[in-house]
Motif scaffolding. Structure first.
Motif, PDB file in Angstrom:
ATOM      1  N   GLY A 101       0.783  -1.228   0.000  1.00  0.00           N
ATOM      2  CA  GLY A 101       0.000   0.000   0.000  1.00  0.00           C
ATOM      3  C   GLY A 101       0.816   1.279   0.000  1.00  0.00           C
ATOM      4  O   GLY A 101       0.260   2.372   0.151  1.00  0.00           O
ATOM      5  N   ARG A 102       2.137   1.169  -0.200  1.00  0.00           N
ATOM      6  CA  ARG A 102       2.983   2.362  -0.177  1.00  0.00           C
ATOM      7  C   ARG A 102       3.046   2.995  -1.566  1.00  0.00           C
ATOM      8  O   ARG A 102       3.408   2.327  -2.533  1.00  0.00           O
ATOM      9  CB  ARG A 102       4.396   2.001   0.284  1.00  0.00           C
ATOM     10  CG  ARG A 102       4.462   1.416   1.684  1.00  0.00           C
ATOM     11  CD  ARG A 102       5.878   0.960   2.008  1.00  0.00           C
ATOM     12  NE  ARG A 102       6.351  -0.061   1.081  1.00  0.00           N
ATOM     13  CZ  ARG A 102       7.512  -0.712   1.202  1.00  0.00           C
ATOM     14  NH1 ARG A 102       8.317  -0.412   2.207  1.00  0.00           N
ATOM     15  NH2 ARG A 102       7.862  -1.636   0.327  1.00  0.00           N
ATOM     16  N   PRO A 103       2.707   4.279  -1.690  1.00  0.00           N
ATOM     17  CA  PRO A 103       2.776   4.952  -2.993  1.00  0.00           C
ATOM     18  C   PRO A 103       4.164   5.544  -3.227  1.00  0.00           C
ATOM     19  O   PRO A 103       4.603   6.426  -2.503  1.00  0.00           O
ATOM     20  CB  PRO A 103       1.728   6.059  -2.861  1.00  0.00           C
ATOM     21  CG  PRO A 103       1.719   6.381  -1.392  1.00  0.00           C
ATOM     22  CD  PRO A 103       2.083   5.130  -0.657  1.00  0.00           C
ATOM     23  N   HIS A 104       4.842   5.077  -4.248  1.00  0.00           N
ATOM     24  CA  HIS A 104       6.198   5.538  -4.549  1.00  0.00           C
ATOM     25  C   HIS A 104       6.128   6.575  -5.676  1.00  0.00           C
ATOM     26  O   HIS A 104       5.738   6.242  -6.800  1.00  0.00           O
ATOM     27  CB  HIS A 104       7.071   4.356  -4.957  1.00  0.00           C
ATOM     28  CG  HIS A 104       7.094   3.257  -3.936  1.00  0.00           C
ATOM     29  ND1 HIS A 104       7.745   3.374  -2.735  1.00  0.00           N
ATOM     30  CD2 HIS A 104       6.500   2.028  -3.928  1.00  0.00           C
ATOM     31  CE1 HIS A 104       7.578   2.252  -2.035  1.00  0.00           C
ATOM     32  NE2 HIS A 104       6.822   1.435  -2.734  1.00  0.00           N
ATOM     33  N   PRO A 105       6.484   7.820  -5.400  1.00  0.00           N
ATOM     34  CA  PRO A 105       6.365   8.883  -6.403  1.00  0.00           C
ATOM     35  C   PRO A 105       7.208   8.609  -7.644  1.00  0.00           C
ATOM     36  O   PRO A 105       8.313   8.062  -7.562  1.00  0.00           O
ATOM     37  CB  PRO A 105       6.882  10.125  -5.666  1.00  0.00           C
ATOM     38  CG  PRO A 105       6.766   9.796  -4.210  1.00  0.00           C
ATOM     39  CD  PRO A 105       6.989   8.328  -4.112  1.00  0.00           C
ATOM     40  N   VAL A 106       6.691   9.008  -8.793  1.00  0.00           N
ATOM     41  CA  VAL A 106       7.409   8.899 -10.063  1.00  0.00           C
ATOM     42  C   VAL A 106       7.532  10.300 -10.652  1.00  0.00           C
ATOM     43  O   VAL A 106       6.543  11.028 -10.739  1.00  0.00           O
ATOM     44  CB  VAL A 106       6.670   7.984 -11.069  1.00  0.00           C
ATOM     45  CG1 VAL A 106       7.495   7.832 -12.350  1.00  0.00           C
ATOM     46  CG2 VAL A 106       6.373   6.625 -10.461  1.00  0.00           C
ATOM     47  N   MET A 107       8.749  10.667 -11.034  1.00  0.00           N
ATOM     48  CA  MET A 107       8.966  11.980 -11.637  1.00  0.00           C
ATOM     49  C   MET A 107       9.847  11.834 -12.869  1.00  0.00           C
ATOM     50  O   MET A 107      10.702  10.937 -12.942  1.00  0.00           O
ATOM     51  CB  MET A 107       9.629  12.934 -10.637  1.00  0.00           C
ATOM     52  CG  MET A 107       8.801  13.186  -9.389  1.00  0.00           C
ATOM     53  SD  MET A 107       9.481  14.493  -8.348  1.00  0.00           S
ATOM     54  CE  MET A 107       8.963  15.947  -9.269  1.00  0.00           C
ATOM     55  N   ALA A 108       9.634  12.709 -13.848  1.00  0.00           N
ATOM     56  CA  ALA A 108      10.466  12.743 -15.054  1.00  0.00           C
ATOM     57  C   ALA A 108      11.498  13.855 -14.919  1.00  0.00           C
ATOM     58  O   ALA A 108      11.287  14.833 -14.199  1.00  0.00           O
ATOM     59  CB  ALA A 108       9.601  12.972 -16.283  1.00  0.00           C
ATOM     60  N   ASP A 109      12.640  13.680 -15.622  1.00  0.00           N
ATOM     61  CA  ASP A 109      13.644  14.732 -15.602  1.00  0.00           C
ATOM     62  C   ASP A 109      13.738  15.393 -16.979  1.00  0.00           C
ATOM     63  O   ASP A 109      12.935  15.086 -17.877  1.00  0.00           O
ATOM     64  CB  ASP A 109      15.005  14.200 -15.132  1.00  0.00           C
ATOM     65  CG  ASP A 109      15.658  13.231 -16.122  1.00  0.00           C
ATOM     66  OD1 ASP A 109      15.152  13.083 -17.256  1.00  0.00           O
ATOM     67  OD2 ASP A 109      16.678  12.623 -15.755  1.00  0.00           O
ATOM     68  N   SER A 110      14.706  16.265 -17.151  1.00  0.00           N
ATOM     69  CA  SER A 110      14.805  17.040 -18.381  1.00  0.00           C
ATOM     70  C   SER A 110      15.156  16.181 -19.593  1.00  0.00           C
ATOM     71  O   SER A 110      14.990  16.618 -20.729  1.00  0.00           O
ATOM     72  CB  SER A 110      15.863  18.148 -18.228  1.00  0.00           C
ATOM     73  OG  SER A 110      17.095  17.594 -17.823  1.00  0.00           O
TER      74      SER A 110
END
Length: 845
Positions: free
Chosen positions: A745-754
Motif C-alpha cells: 500500500g505504499r505509494p512511490h512517487p514517479v517523476m520525469a527529468d529534463s
C-alpha cells in the motif's frame, strides 16, 4: 564492414555454463567469483581460477572476471588480495564498476586489463573517456542506447566498446538502482538485487488509482534480442557483443551463443542472417519475457514494458476456448506436443498475487478447426482456475533440450577453431611443418631424416589435407595447407601423423600456458598517503554546527524554501526541475533574494542531448554533478579554454557511487568541491569515510526519498498516453502527479527529468536524526535535504526543523518527531541503518 569480427562474449555461472559457452562458439566468457560480483549467488572460487583459465585458453577463449561491485573501505585490503590472485591466475581482464578499484588495480597490477562495467552507467563518449582515464581499455555501454547513439559514441572515442545484445533488461540504469537497498537492505550495487522491478504495482494518478486491466507489472521490461542488429553493430565498430545471463542454465547459454555465433559469422561474410521461424522460436522458448530489440531499435515506450507478466513466458501457443472437467481445449497458433510445459496466463481476470495454473501436457488430441484437447497429470491442474480467453504459453520444450545434448554432454570438443599448416618437403631435406592458430600461436616440427625422392607417386596436397586434417578429438579443424612442391618427394604417412600429433600438442601447451601480470601489494602504502593527504588538506572554516542545503523540484517548493531562507541562513537551494526553461528564472529569483543557487545535472546524458549541457552551463551557479561523463566534459572544456567556472563550485552527488576513500579522493582530485557518499553506505560507513577524507569536503544527505529506480522507460508515456516517446506522448508528466503503489500500500512517487527519464522514489523519506550527531562529531558540516512530492507547508516544517536542530533549539528526538509528522508517508532509516552483523564484520576486518 570492418575486417575484424567483434568478440562474442557469453555468461557462465559455473562449470556447466562455461563449457556450454565454449562448445557453442563463444570467443570470451565472463564469470564471477564468490564475492565482489554483481551476481552474488553464482561464481567460482579463487582456487578454481587457474583451472578455469587453463581450460579456456586451451580452447582459444578469453576469460573475464566480474569484479563489478562497489567495495567498502574495510574491504579494500581483501580486494587487493583477490586482485593479486586474479592476476596470478592469468585472466584476460577484470570487469570493474568501482572507480577506486580501477585505481587499485592500476597500482598493484598495471598490466592487468580493466573493462568498465555497465554498472558505471556510461551512455556517452565523455563517460567512456573518463573510464579510459581510469585505465580501462574497454567500456560496457548502457543497455538503453539506440544504434544511432552507439554509432555516435563509437565515432567519438577510441576506447573499445562492448554492448549487451541478448537477455534480461533492468528497468533501471545499471549502477543507478537503489530499490533493493531501500526496501530490503541488500544492494544491487553489491550483487544482491532483489528484483523489485518484477513485482506488481498499482498506478496512482493525481491521488486516484488508474485501472490498467491486465497490465500490472508496470516496471518489468521484456528481454533483449538483437540478432537482426548484429550487422549494424559490426558496422559501428563494436569490439564485443555480450549475452546476459549468469543466472541462466547451460541450455540457455548454448542456444543463445550458437545463434549469435552464426549471426556474426554470416555478417562478416556479407550474408543476410535470416533466422527461420523455428530458430526464432527456440530463442524465445529457452528463456524470455518477450523478446525485442527494445531501446537499440529506438525508443518505443509501448513495447519495452508490456506489463502482463514479470517472468519467463516462452512461446505463446494459443488461447483457451473451452474448459472441460479434466481437460482444456485450446485454439492453437503453434503445435503443442506431449511433454510440453504450459502455463495459463490469466492476467485479464486474476489478481497478480494468485498463482497461475500450469503443468506438463500428458495427452494431446486433435479436434479439427485449429483446436487441440489437452490433458495433464492427475491433480496437476485446478481446471476451475482456468477461463476461456486465457493465453497459453509454452515455458518448456523437452525436444529443444534433447537437441542440445550434443553440446552439453559431449566429452570431446564440439566447437573447433581453425589451424593452418605450412609444409616444406623436398628430397634430401628433413620434413618441416609449421602450425599456426588465429590468435598467433605457432609450433614447428622438423624431421630427423632427409626425405627421399618419390619413385612412383609422390606427396600430393590431397594427402596432406587428409593426414593433417585428422583432428578429431582436438579443439581444431584444418583451415589451410600451404605447400609449394618443387620435386616429387616421398613422405611416409606415419611421419605426417607423428608431425601432426606433435604440432597439436605443442600448440595446446602454448595455449594453456598462464600469462601472469606482475602484481605487488600497495594498498597499505596508498592508504597511508591518502590519510596524510587528508591531514594536510586545507579545511573550510565554519562556526556552524550544520549548513543546510535544500533541493526542490517545483516552483511551489522553491517558494517555500525561499520563505524559510528569508528568516534563517541556509547554504544553498538546488533546483532539480523537469523543465529546463524554468531554471533561468528560478536561479534569478534565488539570487534576487540573496540566496545561493545550485542546479542538479541529469544522472544520464546521451549523444544528442547537448542542449541540456548548454542550458546548464549558461546558468551562473554551482552544479550538482551526477555523472562522471558530465564531469569529464566540463574538465575538457576548461582545458581547451572553452569554459571558465569562475567561482562556481562542482558538488558530486550520490549517483557517482562513492563508496570508499580511493573513489572519494579520485573525484576530489577531478575538481569536485564536495562529494556526496553513495546510498549504499550506512551511517557508520559515512562516518568512517571521514577518517581518511576531509570531512568538510563531504555533503551528507540528511533527508530524502531514495531514488529507487532511474529508468529510460517512461511510465507516463506507457500508461497515460498512446505515444511512443516524447515527440508524440502529449507530455502527461507535466500535467499529472503519479505514483506506483506496491502490495503493502505504499505509494512511490514517479517523476520525469529534463531528459524524459523517470525516477521512482521511495514512498517513505529516509532520515536518521541520530546519525546527524555522529556525522557532526566527525566534522561533517554540509547536509542536504531533498524533497519530492512534499507540499509547501511540509517543505517549511521539515527545513525549519533541521535549522532548529543545528541551532540546538531541539534535540534528535524532537527532530525525529517533526520529520515523521511532516513527511507524506512518515520516515525510515532505510540504507542508513547499521546492522549488528555489519558492525561485527568491520571489527573483524
Amino acid at each position: 564492414m570492418p575486417s575484424t569480427a567483434p568478440e562474442l562474449m557469453s555468461p557462465a555461472g559455473y562449470w556447466p555454463e562455461l563449457k556450454a559457452a565454449v562448445e557453442s562458439g563463444a570467443d570470451a566468457v565472463y564469470f564471477g567469483l564468490n564475492h565482489f560480483s554483481a551476481r552474488a549467488k553464482v561464481g567460482f572460487t579463487l582456487d578454481e581460477l587457474p583451472e578455469v583459465m587453463k581450460m579456456l585458453h586451451g580452447r582459444q577463449v578469453k576469460g573475464f572476471v566480474t569484479f563489478n561491485t562497489l567495495v567498502f573501505d574495510h574491504e579494500l585490503a581483501q580486494a587487493e588480495e583477490a586482485i593479486m590472485a586474479i592476476a596470478g591466475s592469468g585472466v584476460d581482464a577484470v570487469i570493474v564498476q568501482d572507480v577506486g578499484i580501477c585505481q587499485l588495480i592500476r597500482s598493484i597490477a598495471p598490466d592487468l586489463e580493466i573493462h568498465g562495467s555497465t554498472q558505471m552507467s556510461v551512455t556517452s563518449a565523455e563517460g567512456a573517456e573518463f573510464a579510459k582515464s581510469l585505465g580501462c581499455s574497454r567500456i560496457v555501454l548502457g543497455r538503453e542506447l539506440s544504434l544511432d547513439e552507439i554509432r555516435k559514441i563509437s565515432q567519438s572515442t577510441d576506447i573499445e566498446l562492448e554492448v549487451f545484445v541478448h537477455g534480461a533488461l533492468c528497468v533501471s540504469y545499471s549502477g543507478q538502482c537503489f530499490s533493493s537497498e531501500a526496501w530490503g537492505g541488500r544492494s544491487a550495487n553489491r550483487g544482491k538485487c532483489a528484483q523489485a522491478c518484477r513485482l506488481s504495482y498499482d498506478l496512482i494518478v493525481d491521488g486516484r488509482p488508474r485501472d490498467l486491466g491486465p497490465y500490472r507489472y508496470l516496471l518489468s521490461p521484456g528481454d533483449l534480442c538483437t540478432v537482426d542488429q548484429i550487422p549494424d553493430l559490426i558496422q559501428a565498430g563494436i569490439a564485443c557483443v555480450k549475452i546476459e545471463g549468469r543466472y541462466k542454465d547451460a541450455s540457455y547459454v548454448a542456444l543463445t551463443t550458437r545463434a549469435y555465433r552464426r549471426a556474426i559469422d554470416l555478417a562478416m561474410k556479407g550474408i543476410p542472417n535470416e533466422l527461420n521461424s523455428d530458430e526464432r522460436r527456440d530463442l524465445e522458448q529457452i528463456y524470455s519475457r518477450g523478446l525485442g530489440a527494445h531501446f537499440m531499435s529506438g525508443t518505443n515506450h509501448q513495447k519495452v514494458v508490456r506489463g502482463r507478466a514479470p517472468r519467463h513466458r516462452g512461446v505463446q501457443m494459443g488461447v483457451v476456448c473451452e474448459v472441460r472437467k479434466y481437460s482444456v481445449v485450446v485454439r492453437f497458433d503453434n503445435l503443442i506436443k506431449r511433454g510440453d510445459g504450459l502455463v495459463f496466463d490469466s492476467a485479464d481476470w486474476k489478481s497478480p498475487d494468485e498463482p497461475e495454473e500450469g503443468g506438463n501436457v500428458y495427452e494431446v488430441r486433435q479436434l479439427g478447426h485449429g483446436q487441440l484437447e489437452l490433458e495433464f497429470g492427475k491433480g496437476e491442474i485446478e481446471f476451475q482456475q482456468i477461463r476461456i480467453g486465457d493465453l497459453v504459453w509454452r515455458t518448456k520444450d523437452p525436444s529443444l533440450q534433447r537437441g542440445l545434448k550434443t553440446i552439453l554432454r559431449s566429452e570431446k570438443p564440439v566447437f573447433t577453431r581453425p589451424v593452418s599448416f605450412q609444409v616444406f618437403a623436398e628430397p634430401g631435406q628433413p620434413l618441416q611443418l609449421e602450425a599456426s592458430t588465429a590468435n598467433g600461436c605457432r609450433a614447428q616440427f622438423v624431421g630427423d631424416e632427409p626425405l627421399q625422392p618419390a619413385k612412383k607417386r609422390g606427396l600430393e596436397l590431397d594427402t596432406l589435407n587428409e593426414k593433417l586434417g585428422r583432428l578429431g578429438g582436438t579443439p581444431f579443424h584444418i583451415q589451410t595447407v600451404l605447400w609449394s612442391p618443387q620435386k616429387p618427394v616421398f613422405v611416409p604417412a606415419s611421419l605426417l601423423n607423428m608431425a601432426r600429433r606433435q604440432l597439436i600438442n605443442d600448440l595446446m601447451v602454448q595455449l594453456e600456458a598462464v600469462k601472469r601480470p606482475v602484481a605487488q601489494r600497495r594498498f597499505d602504502e596508498i592508504r597511508t598517503k591518502l590519510v596524510q593527504k587528508s591531514v594536510e588538506s586545507i579545511r573550510e572554516s565554519s562556526a556552524d554546527l550544520g549548513v543546510l542545503h535544500l533541493l526542490v523540484r517545483n516552483p511551489s517548493q522553491l517558494d517555500a524554501a525561499l520563505a524559510v531562507a528569508t528568516n534563517r541562513p541556509i547554504g544553498s537551494i538546488t533546483l532539480d526541475y523537469l523543465e529546463l526553461k524554468g531554471l533561468r528564472l528560478a536561479v534569478k529569483k534565488i539570487k534576487q533574494q540573496g540566496q545561493h543557487p545550485r542546479v542538479a545535472a541529469p544522472r544520464i546524458l546521451k549523444p544528442g542531448e547537448e542542449n541540456i549541457v548548454r542550458a546548464l552551463l549558461s546558468l551562473d551557479c554551482d552544479l550538482l554533478i551526477r555523472s562522471s561523463g558530465f564531469l569529464f566534459d566540463l574538465k575538457r572544456r576548461i582545458s581547451l579554454g572553452k569554459l571558465e567556472l569562475g567561482d562556481r563550485k562542482l558538488i558530486g552527488d550520490f549517483s557517482l557511487n562513492i563508496a570508499n576513500l580511493m573513489t572519494a579522493w579520485k573525484y576530489r582530485d577531478e575538481g569536485l568541491s564536495r562529494i556526496t557518499p553513495t546510498y549504499d553506505l550506512n551511517s557508520q560507513q559515512i562516518s568512517e569515510l571521514c577518517e581518511a577524507f576531509p570531512s568538510d569536503r563531504m555533503e551528507a544527505i540528511a533527508y530524502s526519498h531514495l531514488p529507487v529506480f532511474h529508468t529510460e522507460h517512461c511510465v507516463f508515456c506507457r500508461f497515460l498516453s498512446d505515444g511512443t516517446d516524447y515527440t508524440n506522448c502529449g507530455h502527461p508528466c507535466e500535467k499529472h502527479q503519479v505514483s506506483v503503489r506496491d502490495s503493502q500500500g505504499r505509494p512511490h512517487p514517479v517523476m520525469a527529468d529534463s531528459g524524459c527519464r523517470n525516477t521512482v522514489f521511495g514512498a517513505q523519506a529516509q532520515t536518521d536524526p541520530r546519525s546527524l550527531e555522529k556525522w557532526i562529531n566527525c566534522g561533517i558540516r554540509h547536509f542536504r535535504v531533498e524533497f519530492v512530492h512534499q507540499s509547501e507547508s511540509q517543505v517549511k516544517e521539515i527545513s525549519t526543523a533541521f535549522l532548529n536542530y543545528f541551532d540546538q533549539q531541539i534535540d534528535t528526538s524532537g527532530l525525529a518527531t517533526v520529520l515523521s509528522a511532516s513527511s507524506p508517508e512518515q520516515t525510515t532509516e532505510g540504507s542508513l541503518f547499521v546492522p549488528r552483523k555489519f558492525q561485527q564484520l568491520v571489527q573483524l576486518s
